[in-house]
Scaffold this motif. Structure first.
Motif, PDB file in Angstrom:
ATOM      1  N   ASN A  45      -6.533   0.961   2.853  1.00 58.20           N
ATOM      2  CA  ASN A  45      -5.124   0.582   2.815  1.00 58.20           C
ATOM      3  C   ASN A  45      -4.938  -0.911   3.040  1.00 58.20           C
ATOM      4  O   ASN A  45      -3.930  -1.482   2.627  1.00 58.20           O
ATOM      5  CB  ASN A  45      -4.327   1.343   3.878  1.00 58.20           C
ATOM      6  CG  ASN A  45      -4.387   2.842   3.695  1.00 58.20           C
ATOM      7  OD1 ASN A  45      -4.622   3.580   4.640  1.00 58.20           O
ATOM      8  ND2 ASN A  45      -4.192   3.304   2.477  1.00 58.20           N
ATOM      9  N   LEU A  46      -5.885  -1.544   3.676  1.00 56.12           N
ATOM     10  CA  LEU A  46      -5.801  -2.973   3.970  1.00 56.12           C
ATOM     11  C   LEU A  46      -6.174  -3.831   2.765  1.00 56.12           C
ATOM     12  O   LEU A  46      -5.819  -5.000   2.687  1.00 56.12           O
ATOM     13  CB  LEU A  46      -6.725  -3.296   5.149  1.00 56.12           C
ATOM     14  CG  LEU A  46      -6.689  -4.704   5.720  1.00 56.12           C
ATOM     15  CD1 LEU A  46      -5.308  -5.015   6.275  1.00 56.12           C
ATOM     16  CD2 LEU A  46      -7.743  -4.858   6.781  1.00 56.12           C
ATOM     17  N   ARG A  47      -6.837  -3.245   1.776  1.00 58.24           N
ATOM     18  CA  ARG A  47      -7.329  -3.986   0.608  1.00 58.24           C
ATOM     19  C   ARG A  47      -6.219  -4.743  -0.113  1.00 58.24           C
ATOM     20  O   ARG A  47      -6.399  -5.890  -0.510  1.00 58.24           O
ATOM     21  CB  ARG A  47      -8.017  -3.037  -0.360  1.00 58.24           C
ATOM     22  CG  ARG A  47      -8.549  -3.720  -1.596  1.00 58.24           C
ATOM     23  CD  ARG A  47      -9.174  -2.700  -2.545  1.00 58.24           C
ATOM     24  NE  ARG A  47      -9.608  -3.333  -3.749  1.00 58.24           N
ATOM     25  CZ  ARG A  47      -8.828  -3.561  -4.803  1.00 58.24           C
ATOM     26  NH1 ARG A  47      -7.571  -3.194  -4.784  1.00 58.24           N
ATOM     27  NH2 ARG A  47      -9.301  -4.146  -5.881  1.00 58.24           N
ATOM     28  N   THR A  48      -5.072  -4.120  -0.303  1.00 56.06           N
ATOM     29  CA  THR A  48      -3.968  -4.780  -0.999  1.00 56.06           C
ATOM     30  C   THR A  48      -3.562  -6.059  -0.294  1.00 56.06           C
ATOM     31  O   THR A  48      -3.422  -7.109  -0.921  1.00 56.06           O
ATOM     32  CB  THR A  48      -2.750  -3.833  -1.083  1.00 56.06           C
ATOM     33  OG1 THR A  48      -3.143  -2.655  -1.773  1.00 56.06           O
ATOM     34  CG2 THR A  48      -1.598  -4.490  -1.803  1.00 56.06           C
ATOM     35  N   PHE A  49      -3.378  -5.985   1.012  1.00 53.61           N
ATOM     36  CA  PHE A  49      -2.966  -7.157   1.770  1.00 53.61           C
ATOM     37  C   PHE A  49      -4.004  -8.271   1.709  1.00 53.61           C
ATOM     38  O   PHE A  49      -3.676  -9.433   1.494  1.00 53.61           O
ATOM     39  CB  PHE A  49      -2.704  -6.792   3.238  1.00 53.61           C
ATOM     40  CG  PHE A  49      -1.511  -5.911   3.428  1.00 53.61           C
ATOM     41  CD1 PHE A  49      -0.224  -6.420   3.300  1.00 53.61           C
ATOM     42  CD2 PHE A  49      -1.658  -4.580   3.729  1.00 53.61           C
ATOM     43  CE1 PHE A  49       0.882  -5.615   3.476  1.00 53.61           C
ATOM     44  CE2 PHE A  49      -0.550  -3.761   3.903  1.00 53.61           C
ATOM     45  CZ  PHE A  49       0.708  -4.287   3.771  1.00 53.61           C
ATOM     46  N   VAL A  50      -5.267  -7.906   1.889  1.00 46.58           N
ATOM     47  CA  VAL A  50      -6.334  -8.901   1.943  1.00 46.58           C
ATOM     48  C   VAL A  50      -6.526  -9.584   0.587  1.00 46.58           C
ATOM     49  O   VAL A  50      -6.584 -10.815   0.503  1.00 46.58           O
ATOM     50  CB  VAL A  50      -7.659  -8.281   2.437  1.00 46.58           C
ATOM     51  CG1 VAL A  50      -8.803  -9.265   2.311  1.00 46.58           C
ATOM     52  CG2 VAL A  50      -7.511  -7.812   3.877  1.00 46.58           C
ATOM     53  N   SER A  51      -6.606  -8.813  -0.492  1.00 40.90           N
ATOM     54  CA  SER A  51      -6.869  -9.417  -1.802  1.00 40.90           C
ATOM     55  C   SER A  51      -5.736 -10.335  -2.246  1.00 40.90           C
ATOM     56  O   SER A  51      -5.979 -11.426  -2.763  1.00 40.90           O
ATOM     57  CB  SER A  51      -7.139  -8.335  -2.845  1.00 40.90           C
ATOM     58  OG  SER A  51      -6.030  -7.475  -2.957  1.00 40.90           O
ATOM     59  N   VAL A  52      -4.502  -9.937  -2.039  1.00 40.68           N
ATOM     60  CA  VAL A  52      -3.361 -10.780  -2.419  1.00 40.68           C
ATOM     61  C   VAL A  52      -3.298 -12.020  -1.530  1.00 40.68           C
ATOM     62  O   VAL A  52      -3.027 -13.125  -2.012  1.00 40.68           O
ATOM     63  CB  VAL A  52      -2.049  -9.971  -2.351  1.00 40.68           C
ATOM     64  CG1 VAL A  52      -0.849 -10.869  -2.519  1.00 40.68           C
ATOM     65  CG2 VAL A  52      -2.050  -8.888  -3.400  1.00 40.68           C
ATOM     66  N   ASP A  53      -3.578 -11.867  -0.246  1.00 40.96           N
ATOM     67  CA  ASP A  53      -3.536 -13.002   0.664  1.00 40.96           C
ATOM     68  C   ASP A  53      -4.629 -14.020   0.342  1.00 40.96           C
ATOM     69  O   ASP A  53      -4.384 -15.227   0.386  1.00 40.96           O
ATOM     70  CB  ASP A  53      -3.684 -12.524   2.114  1.00 40.96           C
ATOM     71  CG  ASP A  53      -3.463 -13.649   3.109  1.00 40.96           C
ATOM     72  OD1 ASP A  53      -2.381 -14.273   3.074  1.00 40.96           O
ATOM     73  OD2 ASP A  53      -4.379 -13.916   3.917  1.00 40.96           O
ATOM     74  N   VAL A  54      -5.812 -13.546  -0.021  1.00 34.05           N
ATOM     75  CA  VAL A  54      -6.904 -14.460  -0.384  1.00 34.05           C
ATOM     76  C   VAL A  54      -6.536 -15.256  -1.636  1.00 34.05           C
ATOM     77  O   VAL A  54      -6.741 -16.474  -1.700  1.00 34.05           O
ATOM     78  CB  VAL A  54      -8.233 -13.689  -0.586  1.00 34.05           C
ATOM     79  CG1 VAL A  54      -9.277 -14.551  -1.255  1.00 34.05           C
ATOM     80  CG2 VAL A  54      -8.738 -13.184   0.754  1.00 34.05           C
ATOM     81  N   PRO A  79       0.822  -1.207   0.000  1.00 33.39           N
ATOM     82  CA  PRO A  79       0.000   0.000   0.000  1.00 33.39           C
ATOM     83  C   PRO A  79       0.862   1.265   0.000  1.00 33.39           C
ATOM     84  O   PRO A  79       1.953   1.295   0.554  1.00 33.39           O
ATOM     85  CB  PRO A  79      -0.800  -0.122   1.294  1.00 33.39           C
ATOM     86  CG  PRO A  79       0.077  -0.934   2.182  1.00 33.39           C
ATOM     87  CD  PRO A  79       0.780  -1.895   1.276  1.00 33.39           C
ATOM     88  N   THR A  80       0.364   2.283  -0.662  1.00 30.81           N
ATOM     89  CA  THR A  80       1.002   3.594  -0.644  1.00 30.81           C
ATOM     90  C   THR A  80       0.122   4.478   0.222  1.00 30.81           C
ATOM     91  O   THR A  80      -0.968   4.878  -0.194  1.00 30.81           O
ATOM     92  CB  THR A  80       1.110   4.166  -2.065  1.00 30.81           C
ATOM     93  OG1 THR A  80       1.803   3.218  -2.873  1.00 30.81           O
ATOM     94  CG2 THR A  80       1.853   5.478  -2.080  1.00 30.81           C
ATOM     95  N   VAL A  81       0.591   4.758   1.411  1.00 30.24           N
ATOM     96  CA  VAL A  81      -0.209   5.511   2.379  1.00 30.24           C
ATOM     97  C   VAL A  81       0.379   6.907   2.504  1.00 30.24           C
ATOM     98  O   VAL A  81       1.524   7.076   2.909  1.00 30.24           O
ATOM     99  CB  VAL A  81      -0.212   4.808   3.760  1.00 30.24           C
ATOM    100  CG1 VAL A  81      -1.057   5.581   4.748  1.00 30.24           C
ATOM    101  CG2 VAL A  81      -0.701   3.379   3.617  1.00 30.24           C
ATOM    102  N   TYR A  82      -0.409   7.907   2.113  1.00 33.22           N
ATOM    103  CA  TYR A  82       0.055   9.284   2.179  1.00 33.22           C
ATOM    104  C   TYR A  82      -0.457  10.020   3.405  1.00 33.22           C
ATOM    105  O   TYR A  82       0.154  10.970   3.853  1.00 33.22           O
ATOM    106  CB  TYR A  82      -0.388  10.047   0.930  1.00 33.22           C
ATOM    107  CG  TYR A  82       0.239   9.529  -0.333  1.00 33.22           C
ATOM    108  CD1 TYR A  82       1.582   9.753  -0.612  1.00 33.22           C
ATOM    109  CD2 TYR A  82      -0.497   8.788  -1.247  1.00 33.22           C
ATOM    110  CE1 TYR A  82       2.177   9.280  -1.760  1.00 33.22           C
ATOM    111  CE2 TYR A  82       0.081   8.315  -2.412  1.00 33.22           C
ATOM    112  CZ  TYR A  82       1.424   8.575  -2.653  1.00 33.22           C
ATOM    113  OH  TYR A  82       1.998   8.096  -3.795  1.00 33.22           O
TER     114      TYR A  82
END
Length: 70
Positions: A43-52, A33-36
């Motif tokens: 921001n959690l979407r990237t982690f969850v979708s790739v992990d699933v 995630p790129t958190v500005y």
């Protein structure tokens, strides 16, 4: 080995999944995630979708190597 079908957005159809590498390992790269500003649920979407996706492929018997920038 059981098969998976993934949606190909280019052809707009579901296609059988097969690892590209001859050793059968599924190699995945995900940009973290790129958190500005303040953290939020998006921001959690990237982690969850790739992990699933990783867990689904492993459940189907595919060995997976995942690399993610943080």
């Amino acid at each position: 080995m059981p098969g998976a079908r993934l949606h190909n957005t280019l052809t707009r159809s579901a296609q059988p999944f097969a690892p590209v590498a001859p050793d059968g390992i599924v190699r995945m790269y995900a940009c973290g995630p790129t958190v500005y500003h303040d953290a939020h649920i998006g921001n959690l979407r990237t982690f969850v979708s790739v992990d699933v996706l990783r867990r689904a492929l492993e459940a189907l018997g595919h060995p997976v190597r995942l690399v993610m920038n943080i």
